[in-house]
Write an enzyme that holds these catalytic residues in place. Structure first.
Site, short mmCIF file in Angstrom:
data_model
loop_
_atom_site.label_atom_id
_atom_site.label_comp_id
_atom_site.label_asym_id
_atom_site.label_seq_id
_atom_site.Cartn_x
_atom_site.Cartn_y
_atom_site.Cartn_z
N GLU A 265 0.84 -1.19 0.00
CA GLU A 265 0.00 0.00 0.00
C GLU A 265 0.88 1.25 0.00
O GLU A 265 1.87 1.33 0.75
CB GLU A 265 -0.90 -0.02 1.24
CG GLU A 265 -1.80 1.19 1.40
CD GLU A 265 -2.58 1.14 2.70
OE1 GLU A 265 -3.52 1.94 2.83
OE2 GLU A 265 -2.26 0.32 3.59
N LYS A 324 -9.66 2.91 -3.21
CA LYS A 324 -10.14 2.20 -2.02
C LYS A 324 -11.60 2.53 -1.76
O LYS A 324 -12.00 3.70 -1.77
CB LYS A 324 -9.28 2.58 -0.81
CG LYS A 324 -9.50 1.69 0.41
CD LYS A 324 -8.47 1.99 1.51
CE LYS A 324 -8.62 1.03 2.68
NZ LYS A 324 -7.62 1.29 3.74
N CYS A 378 -5.51 -2.98 2.26
CA CYS A 378 -5.39 -3.07 3.72
C CYS A 378 -6.70 -3.50 4.40
O CYS A 378 -7.07 -4.66 4.36
CB CYS A 378 -4.90 -1.73 4.28
SG CYS A 378 -4.24 -1.86 5.96
#
Length: 440
Positions: A265, A324, A378
């Protein structure tokens, strides 16, 4: 001598006798001790995995789970509050560690107090009635409760490294078995209790390997682990060495014959979509190997500038961007009303705005070398939404430097394993400041 004088004083029950009795522990000392022990047993699976690693045998988590759930049914309301509070800290003490990077280290104990109270109250409610069936259903359904939208409290994940399969149904059966065990002990059927304990351990469905699709031949995928401290990775003088490290990893993976390389990330700590030279070089490199990396995506208009935490996929000279979809509560988005959110960002996060996101419709996915991969950034890799269609493959990228050193990466891995086992998903994980791994 009066009849009153003939009465012998009632002897106080010891803790062992109290545990074997059917009622909950009402003595304050016993209640507090039971709460502490229950929290320790229900948290042991994290620390066993963290410290023992490959020596973490299933028997350890199995015994701790049984003892923890047994004590849960003996808790008074006071003991339940103590248990939940300590459990909240043992599971999530690391949450406030990110405050170190904003010069608010002194507020970390306040975060601990908040978690103690929130999870203390939850367990108080779980044990509000002593009826074992009320408690059984409360604990089974507890993983549907997400304080502030944070879903990492999944009770059945305790079974991930045990002999029992980690599902809500198996948790329900295990709790039913323990209720029967407690009833047998209360009737002093000790031999029968022992037989029953052994029997339900044998009869409950056992833990298994991840049942991936046998027709899905895995590609040769390189996961990566970097060790860049959070207080350095965004400094201007560190950007060039970090970029060089990324390209060295790509070149090495290509030379070793990998089909895909996964970088962590925000492996590129900048708005990558604005870096035309970098984009062209990554596109050129992708003619020999597919590259998935994390970076920021910046979307600017005349009114404002929006930032997205994104994954960039380069293959065959082309680029795709996946923003995301599910943000971390209080980490990337403040789940509070707008005025309060603005005040918190101004006071604690130097005026930074929340990351932006799109309305969630379906998980991000891409075809890499003709195989379908779900792509999670994540926190998304530990969300039900990214496993709802039981994907064969999932790529997860993380930056755990915010919480290093702590047990956060261990809990994250255990939760990924929980979802992988329940959905038959092969997980490929690359990270900064924690281990990379493949769950298959």
């Amino acid at each position: 001598m009066s009849a009153k004088n003939n009465l012998k004083p009632q002897q106080k029950e010891g803790i062992l006798e109290s545990l074997l009795h059917y009622e909950t522990l009402t003595n304050k000392t016993y209640a507090a001790l039971a709460g502490i022990l229950c929290a320790l047993f229900l948290s042991a699976f994290i620390y066993l995995e963290h410290f023992l690693e490959e020596k973490n045998f299933p028997i350890y988590s199995t015994i701790c789970a049984i003892l923890g759930f047994f004590l849960f049914f003996k808790l008074s309301r006071f003991g339940a509050f103590i248990c939940g509070g300590i459990l909240g800290i043992l599971w999530f003490y690391w949450v406030g560690f990110s405050l170190r990077f904003y010069d608010f280290t002194y507020l970390i104990p306040l975060v601990w107090i908040v978690f103690f109270i929130v999870y203390g109250v939850l367990f108080y409610l779980f044990c509000f009635f002593s009826n074992p069936f009320y408690r059984l259903f409360a604990l089974t359904l507890s993983s549907f409760i997400h304080p502030f939208g944070f879903n990492w409290f999944i009770m059945e994940s305790i079974l991930v490294k045990s002999y029992f399969f980690p599902s809500k149904f198996i948790l329900f059966l295990l709790l039913c078995s323990i209720v029967i065990l407690i009833a047998l002990l209360a009737k002093k059927f000790y031999k029968t209790s022992l037989i029953w304990l052994i029997a339900f351990c044998i009869l409950l469905p056992s833990n298994t390997a991840i049942k991936t699709d046998p027709n899905n031949i895995p590609l040769k995928i390189k996961t990566t682990r970097f060790e860049i401290p959070q207080n350095l990775r965004w400094k201007t003088d560190q950007i060039h060495p970090i970029i060089l490290q990324n390209f060295n990893a790509i070149t090495q993976a290509k030379n070793e014959g990998y089909d895909v390389i996964i970088l962590p990330e925000t492996a590129f700590p900048l708005s990558l979509n604005l870096q035309s030279q970098l984009l062209e070089e990554l596109k050129q490199q992708s003619n020999g190997i597919a590259i998935l990396t994390g970076a920021i995506y910046q979307d600017s208009t005349q009114e404002n500038t929006n930032f997205f935490n994104s994954a960039y996929l380069f293959q065959n000279g082309e680029m795709q961007v996946f923003n995301k979809l599910i943000l971390v509560p209080f980490g990337e988005k403040i789940p509070l009303p707008a005025p309060l959110t603005k005040w918190i960002n101004k006071t604690f996060f130097q005026g930074a705005d929340d990351f932006m996101t799109q309305d969630f419709k379906a998980p991000n996915f891409a075809y890499i070398k003709n195989q379908r991969f779900q792509i999670a950034i994540c926190y998304e890799a530990t969300r039900d939404e990214f496993y709802v269609n039981s994907p064969s493959n999932l790529i997860a990228i993380s930056n755990n430097a915010w919480f290093a050193p702590s047990t956060e990466p261990t809990l994250q891995k255990l939760l990924m394993l929980y979802f992988a086992k329940n959905h038959g998903t092969r997980v490929y994980h690359s990270s900064n400041a924690s281990a990379d791994f493949t769950l298959d």
